[in-house]
Design an enzyme around this catalytic site. Sequence first.
Site, mmCIF file in Angstrom:
data_model
loop_
_atom_site.group_PDB
_atom_site.id
_atom_site.type_symbol
_atom_site.label_atom_id
_atom_site.label_comp_id
_atom_site.label_asym_id
_atom_site.label_seq_id
_atom_site.Cartn_x
_atom_site.Cartn_y
_atom_site.Cartn_z
ATOM 1 N N ASP A 136 0.842 -1.194 0.000
ATOM 2 C CA ASP A 136 0.000 0.000 0.000
ATOM 3 C C ASP A 136 0.883 1.253 0.000
ATOM 4 O O ASP A 136 1.900 1.324 0.677
ATOM 5 C CB ASP A 136 -0.902 -0.015 1.243
ATOM 6 C CG ASP A 136 -2.042 0.971 1.148
ATOM 7 O OD1 ASP A 136 -3.198 0.535 1.063
ATOM 8 O OD2 ASP A 136 -1.774 2.194 1.166
ATOM 9 N N HIS B 43 -10.317 -4.746 -3.082
ATOM 10 C CA HIS B 43 -8.976 -5.058 -2.587
ATOM 11 C C HIS B 43 -9.083 -5.498 -1.137
ATOM 12 O O HIS B 43 -9.857 -4.936 -0.360
ATOM 13 C CB HIS B 43 -8.038 -3.846 -2.721
ATOM 14 C CG HIS B 43 -8.646 -2.555 -2.268
ATOM 15 N ND1 HIS B 43 -9.524 -1.827 -3.045
ATOM 16 C CD2 HIS B 43 -8.513 -1.872 -1.106
ATOM 17 C CE1 HIS B 43 -9.891 -0.743 -2.391
ATOM 18 N NE2 HIS B 43 -9.304 -0.753 -1.208
#
Length: 114
Positions: free
Chosen positions: A30, A100
């Site tokens: 991320d 996600h």
Amino acid sequence: MDECIFCRISQGDIPADKVFEDDTVVAFRDLNPQAPTHILVIPRRHIATLNDIDNDAEAIIGRMYGAAREVAAAEGLAEAGFRTVMNCNEAGGQTVFHIHLHLLGGRMMHWPPG
Ligand code: DGP
């Protein structure tokens, strides 16, 4: 879905720190980590939200969790533990509309989440 940032990461058009990929899913770090380890597992198929899961896509969700388990083990998180989260729509905190699975680890998680 040319305009979808996660489709473009999946296709390799936008760089990402990928840690795992197969025919069904891609996992990458991320950009704005919320834990020492923060990885996103996405399907290659564009699915906007968890509300859009159909019978075919249920197998994809299973593969996302399988990949998360494999990545968690590879990252050394399995024994201590980790968290997986999928946000859905605005009230759920979703900001990127390509599903996600957040895989978070490396610190104690709190409950309830904010
Ligand atoms: P959510 O709020 O559940 O939709 O989470 C979206 C996450 O995606 C957020 O933690 C930041 C991350 N993110 C957004 N754009 C990018 C990007 O271009 N690259 C990477 N690696 N992560 C991104």
